[in-house]
Design an enzyme around this catalytic site. Structure first.
Site, PDB file in Angstrom:
ATOM      1  N   GLY A  55       1.135  -5.453   1.348  1.00  0.00           N
ATOM      2  CA  GLY A  55       0.113  -5.593   0.314  1.00  0.00           C
ATOM      3  C   GLY A  55       0.600  -6.330  -0.926  1.00  0.00           C
ATOM      4  O   GLY A  55      -0.194  -6.957  -1.635  1.00  0.00           O
ATOM      5  N   ASN A  68       4.514  -7.864   6.729  1.00  0.00           N
ATOM      6  CA  ASN A  68       5.392  -7.286   7.746  1.00  0.00           C
ATOM      7  C   ASN A  68       4.799  -6.070   8.447  1.00  0.00           C
ATOM      8  O   ASN A  68       5.515  -5.320   9.109  1.00  0.00           O
ATOM      9  CB  ASN A  68       6.717  -6.905   7.092  1.00  0.00           C
ATOM     10  CG  ASN A  68       6.514  -5.878   5.984  1.00  0.00           C
ATOM     11  OD1 ASN A  68       5.590  -6.008   5.190  1.00  0.00           O
ATOM     12  ND2 ASN A  68       7.349  -4.867   5.938  1.00  0.00           N
ATOM     13  N   GLU A  69       3.490  -5.883   8.312  1.00  0.00           N
ATOM     14  CA  GLU A  69       2.865  -4.679   8.866  1.00  0.00           C
ATOM     15  C   GLU A  69       3.220  -4.437  10.327  1.00  0.00           C
ATOM     16  O   GLU A  69       3.449  -3.294  10.748  1.00  0.00           O
ATOM     17  CB  GLU A  69       1.331  -4.759   8.724  1.00  0.00           C
ATOM     18  CG  GLU A  69       0.809  -4.515   7.314  1.00  0.00           C
ATOM     19  CD  GLU A  69       0.865  -5.752   6.431  1.00  0.00           C
ATOM     20  OE1 GLU A  69       1.449  -6.763   6.855  1.00  0.00           O
ATOM     21  OE2 GLU A  69       0.326  -5.702   5.314  1.00  0.00           O
ATOM     22  N   LEU A  92       0.823  -1.212   0.000  1.00  0.00           N
ATOM     23  CA  LEU A  92       0.000   0.000   0.000  1.00  0.00           C
ATOM     24  C   LEU A  92       0.857   1.263   0.000  1.00  0.00           C
ATOM     25  O   LEU A  92       1.864   1.346   0.702  1.00  0.00           O
ATOM     26  CB  LEU A  92      -0.921   0.003   1.219  1.00  0.00           C
ATOM     27  CG  LEU A  92      -1.804  -1.236   1.375  1.00  0.00           C
ATOM     28  CD1 LEU A  92      -2.756  -1.051   2.547  1.00  0.00           C
ATOM     29  CD2 LEU A  92      -2.565  -1.538   0.101  1.00  0.00           C
TER      30      LEU A  92
END
Lengths: 328, 328, 328
Positions: free
Chosen positions: A154, A178-179, A109
């Site tokens: 994303g 990996n957010e 994103l």
């Protein structure tokens, strides 16, 4: 069987309505048009390059949004439009999703879409992210991801949503949701897609730690299905596609629906609430302040002009700064 | 714990009622009767050979329906009757399910049961298929599958329904839920049994592609638990059975129920709808026409007189013809 | 994301209320008090040794209840109290759970708590077992199990409830939910915790057979995450903890909740029924008689003074006697 079939159609209709020109999520019908001939590039300046081989029934969709295929609203809109067109095109039975940018599949994103935006715009952005996943995860087509570069956040989600994942065996590349490392959280449908691929335990560890895997590690836990030398990835994708297209479409689609419908329905039935959750979360002062500082830092230090979240991790200096910001 | 126990009994009762002579699914009470003595063959011309070793508490059930142990209504009825009798027999604590026909465990559902039949007969057939799975998957007995030959489609389902699967390590044999390749779809409970065995990702790929696995491949993804040389499979099944019988029955049964009850209930609660779905699907003109052409082809080419779906795949010429038929 | 966060807080509140001094499960507020200084042993004669390194934000919790860290009501109460205090302590971000007794992590539930007790006392005991799991499985802290000895039954459950499991690679040690071998059944939440760790198939086999695994076997099926030489286990636990603490707490906690909330809620919503089930089951004459005979046997043969269920299996003579008792 009939029940499953009806359900599949229902999903199809929901998806169709959501992206139709008169629906809630109106795609600008521009730039992309399928020519009558075969194997012609279907768009020029567009960030989404579509080549449809009508004889084979296979479309290759290449992302080309420099520098890192960050998923901006513009790219998401173009991509959803292209996917919906292929979905509606009877001659098309399969699609290969890949990148036209060396070394990067997609960095996920676009972080600039989340800073200083109106609630309406944030909602529009999130709806487009949802739409991309709904289209890919529930596609009637055979979907093969040719992951020819790094694929965090994303980007990883897009790969997870395909039927089969081939990754270039280059140890410099990484893939994963990996957010968490960035202080944010993968939405429940990111989590579900991961869980359905690597199982509960690997998903738990992966999401808690925001792990980015090397191709070898990703293959080991089942996050990708196959590794190939980088130069052979497109040829291998075509081979795999041919194997999958040997299966009767209708039965394959029903089997796919039987395994994915519940996961899809979970988002389809909570779509508006999920948008509201995102908008509320991202609009919080603390989050916006962190994003602002990060954006300013990006402006000052041109060297770090990476517009997409995932990329942050690849530079140790930026990672440290972000961590401080997120904590403050 | 008490809750789990009650649930188990409930399943037992449901199963019992469904197959009892006064119930909806009446088994003809013929040919099979347990003699008082031990280790005597319990049936002669029957397609289901049952040997009960009362001292060990172990029954060996051998399928012998030439040419490929195709699951006809007759075989299903005999098999359900035999399983129910063992279920009700206090002296019996475990059963080994295997084949008396060299090279084939079972080729799955008998395709002739699906063509040109009345809706009533189709419903009766499907109820018997359900019943076999309910009995096997929810059995109070230790169930060991000694897979001594190929085991596609419904044959694979029988193996999946046991507690433990041993397969002969012969690279000519194959096992898998390959329905998709034939243009049909594995019912949801076939899918659930596979998913509970190999996990979501392997099930998704397996069902979408209708994969048939070699013994080595099947072992690798966990579709079977153990490979042994073909000549040792029955001895190994007896060894494994002895290990399982060392566990107190009651606790083992409750543990089994805790892990299988939800999956069983899914069918038990939607059994009639599942029958209607099957009858409606299989009665469709397109499906019946495909079956008709296939049956005629079988009659003309005596060489291909294989009455069961799974077998089709083993002859490339037939496979190609079928695919054409299914598409037309 | 907001939804997940709210849910997490809800769990936190439920847990908090349940163990608070005025709640249903009142912990005696004795013996344990955190000193202001760092790295000081926080309790003396207590069976639960807590060392909190405030600078690192990491607590090491050592069980020291001879002979085998059997989970008596007293130990459970102390342990829950210690865990809740760490949970409430802002300076604490992670905990390492380990044993101070050589060769044994924990032998699981104390069998003497189940014999000849009033229903009230049995209920109190079971509530404490539930509480331990709820606290550990739903902890906001990073939880690392340093399994430095055998860990059957309830000992295995404690390890399963942590975020990461390191086991000493000593072939004499065993780990697993072996209740079935003793004629009893692991409760549904033991099963769920196992299933979320090793998957459905391994859980089914493991629970039906009451399997105890060597460290190598446990690692192979994913029951533990890592094996290390015994003398290095505490150092390795500290290393792993540092890796996990590099992740922003809030995002990690939300990700953990997203994957564990459903499993936790299952018990939280059926807690009283689960207690009643346990009390009813364990109070049955047959079970109490078995326990009585076993307790008497323990008294007569001092050599077998093992107060905890799991230990039984390690002595072949006792195992045989127990099996007879359970069957009678």
């Amino acid at each position: 069987m009939a029940a499953a079939m009806v359900a599949w159609r229902l999903v199809g209709r929901l998806v169709g309505r959501a992206v139709g020109p008169g629906g809630a999520f109106a795609c600008p019908l521009t730039r992309l048009a399928f020519p009558a001939g075969q194997r012609r590039r279907m768009s020029g300046a567009s960030p989404v390059l579509v080549e449809l081989d009508e004889r084979a029934g296979v479309a290759v969709v290449r992302l080309q949004q420099p520098p890192v295929n960050g998923l901006s609203l513009a790219l998401l809109t173009e991509l959803c439009l292209a996917l919906q067109k292929l979905e509606d095109r009877r001659a098309c039975r399969g699609l290969v999703l890949t990148s036209a940018i060396p070394g990067i599949f997609s960095a996920g994103l676009d972080i600039t879409e989340m800073f200083g935006r109106s609630e309406e715009r944030l909602g529009e952005f999130w709806r487009a992210v949802q739409q991309l996943w709904i289209l890919l995860y529930g596609s009637r087509l055979v979907t093969v991801a040719a992951v020819n570069g790094s694929s965090p956040a994303g980007g990883c989600l897009m790969a997870l949503s395909c039927d089969y994942r081939i990754m270039a065996d280059n140890p410099k590349y990484q893939i994963g949701l990996n957010e968490t490392r960035l202080g944010i959280v993968a939405p429940f449908w990111f989590k579900d897609a991961l869980l359905n691929t690597v199982g509960h335990r690997a998903a738990e560890r992966s999401l808690q730690l925001g792990l980015l895997y090397s191709p070898q590690e990703a293959f080991k836990i089942g996050l990708v299905d196959e590794l190939v030398p980088e130069e052979k990835i497109q040829a291998r994708a075509a081979e795999v596609m041919a194997q999958w297209l040997a299966i009767p479409d209708h039965a394959r689609q029903l089997s796919k629906s039987a395994l994915r419908k519940q996961t899809l329905d979970h988002l389809l039935m909570h779509r508006e609430a999920d948008i509201q959750d995102f908008v509320r979360f991202i609009s919080r002062d603390a989050i916006q302040k962190s994003l602002q500082k990060y954006m300013e830092m990006l402006k000052q230090k041109k060297a770090y002009q990476v517009v997409s979240i995932g990329r942050i991790l690849w530079n140790p200096r930026v990672r440290i700064m972000i961590r401080v910001l997120v904590r403050s």
